[in-house]
Design an enzyme around this catalytic site. Sequence first.
Site, short mmCIF file in Angstrom:
data_model
loop_
_atom_site.label_atom_id
_atom_site.label_comp_id
_atom_site.label_asym_id
_atom_site.label_seq_id
_atom_site.Cartn_x
_atom_site.Cartn_y
_atom_site.Cartn_z
N ARG A 1 2.10 -0.89 11.09
CA ARG A 1 2.53 -2.00 10.19
C ARG A 1 3.30 -1.99 9.04
NH1 ARG A 1 -2.13 -6.47 8.84
NH2 ARG A 1 -0.91 -8.43 9.79
N LYS B 1 -1.77 -30.17 1.80
CA LYS B 1 -3.11 -29.97 2.30
C LYS B 1 -3.46 -30.65 3.45
CE LYS B 1 -5.91 -28.17 -0.28
NZ LYS B 1 -6.46 -28.47 -1.33
N TYR C 1 1.00 -1.17 0.10
CA TYR C 1 0.00 0.20 -0.07
C TYR C 1 0.84 1.26 -0.18
CZ TYR C 1 -3.86 -3.40 0.82
OH TYR C 1 -4.59 -4.23 0.64
N CYS D 1 -16.27 -18.38 5.75
CA CYS D 1 -15.28 -19.27 6.09
C CYS D 1 -15.54 -20.64 5.74
CB CYS D 1 -15.21 -19.20 7.70
SG CYS D 1 -14.00 -20.26 8.42
N ARG E 1 -6.75 -14.88 10.58
CA ARG E 1 -7.81 -15.96 10.06
C ARG E 1 -8.41 -16.96 11.01
NH1 ARG E 1 -4.08 -17.78 5.20
NH2 ARG E 1 -2.47 -17.14 7.06
#
Length: 632
Positions: A209, A416, A163, A348, A307
């Site tokens: 940040r 996975k 950003y 989610c 998350r």
Amino acid sequence: MNVLFTPVRLGPLTLKNRLVMAPMGTCLDNGGYVTEDTVAYYRRRAEGGVGAITVEGCLVSGDTVGPEPRISGPEFVPGLRRIVEELEPFDVAVGVQLMHPGRQVVEGPSVAPSPVPLNSAAPVPHELTVGEIERIVEDYARAARFAREAGFTYLEVHGAHGYLPSNFLSPQHNHRTDAYGGTLENRARFSVEIARAIGAACDLPLVWRLNGTDAEPGGFDPESAVAVAGMIERAGAASISVSSGTWLTLQQTLAPMSVPRGHMLDLVRAVKKEVSVPVMAVGRLDDPDLAEAVVEQGDADMVLLGRGLIAEPDWPLLVRDARRDELRPCIACNACVDLVGRGERARCAVNPEVGRELTWAVEPAARLRRVMVVGSGPAGLEAARLARLRGHEVSVWERDPELGGKLTVAGLAPSKHEVLRFRDHQIARLAALGVELHTSAPVTARIVKEQGPDVLIVATGADPLVPPIPGIDGPTVHDAQRFLRGEVEVPPGTRLVVVGGSATGCETAELMRAGGAEVTVVEMRRGVGRGIEAITRRQMVRQLRHDGVELLVNATVVDIEPGLVRWRATDGAVHELPADLVALAIGWRPTGSSVLEDLEPGDIEVRVLGDADSPADFVRAINAGADAALAL
């Protein structure tokens, strides 16, 4: 005592614990205005016991428009104040992240320190003049005053992830020759001026940040990050939050499940040595033991949960109260990121409550019933869990020897395995709740009649699609799931052709290549990885190529015979591939159910869910299971 639950200072504030909710986009706002859905989303995380919540990035400049909330004018203050007021009963510090996307803007003018586009498809950004830079610095100061007016107790500037402040720091993208370019001190000038302007505008403690690295060749590097962290501290920051990556290296910023937990900790440690203010760490730190070690060993003072709090809002309370077995694991599938990145509301893959906290209610059923769930994929397991929580008598019936359905298949590839954590969590919760679990138990109409349920939930999943290709029923051709399950012997050196480059095809290629096979994926579309979230797909494709898997796209298989696969290119030319074995991963069709065909009309209520209704992804499957259970 767990060090995570000791107080910590953030400027003049004292946080009750060292767990901070990271700012994450939700797309729950409406045209930049906070909605009641937004408020309910943050309230739910506050209820879970986190020490501080940083509200998602809010746009500071009025000419910047996007899916994010805005803090660029007084009209946005009342909505933001609603969040603060609603969270007041929970003893949680509430901050807000101030952001300017720069050239990464979704809508509105694209601006940057230099006219360097984000990628070949993006517009060339406008090169900011010194006067425009000064106006943006004032935008941050004005936004800080609005934040104080809204009642926030701290601020965060998004100075990372490419950003605008981060873009100025990058020598790869900042080519200026004036006071805002060239040397590191000049490239950091914009950030330092913002920090000072905010300090002059209000007395709220400022978190900055900062990228520990851009993870791009020639980009902002760890050594520069350490130096800039010191500059930002001297400019008045009360804390440094260390992250990494840009839109070009999102596997760093929003690491998929194949990236190890704590992958940014070396960056955090380096900054921690340089500054005297508290440092925040992030990067898949939602494992309780790892989070505790980060603080206990002095790597950081606070741990950001992102998350992990989407998947499990009660993470802090469950860890504090030694109820870790109840933690719903985040599997870093990035389904939430993928949806928000497309401008859709956050959802989610493991928590169906996300995005609908305002109306979510798991209440005791008015009439208790016997519920029989056929199939144990994501839809079936979630339907069983919520139905049991509501008081129903529930049983799950699975035709295979183990529970999990497509969760099991998806979790067998090396990258996975996190999926299996969620499967095992669901199964353990069902057992703890007293749900009857039946495996190796194909269900017929006779069994349904014998069991006598009031409700039959059919969640039998999907079967592989087998198109009419000549030779597809040959002795060397098998469904890809058989390879994933280890049911087909594949010695090292085997020439394996995977027909279909979807998620299952890529996962099969990964596992078989790890075992030493020579693997080629043949996909009729122009790219592989269909059905895989974008960041995960990029990482997986990069790894497959690195490992020597050949990826043929725009290639249609026309014939298979022992030892050979023929495929047609877009120009019509037919090519041949040597193939000792062939794995089919072409697609899915709803599993046919003889239960429904043979079931006699009666008093049983029937619901068909997930892939058994229409092949879908995990998010839709788990939400379908939840909806069915909540409607009983």
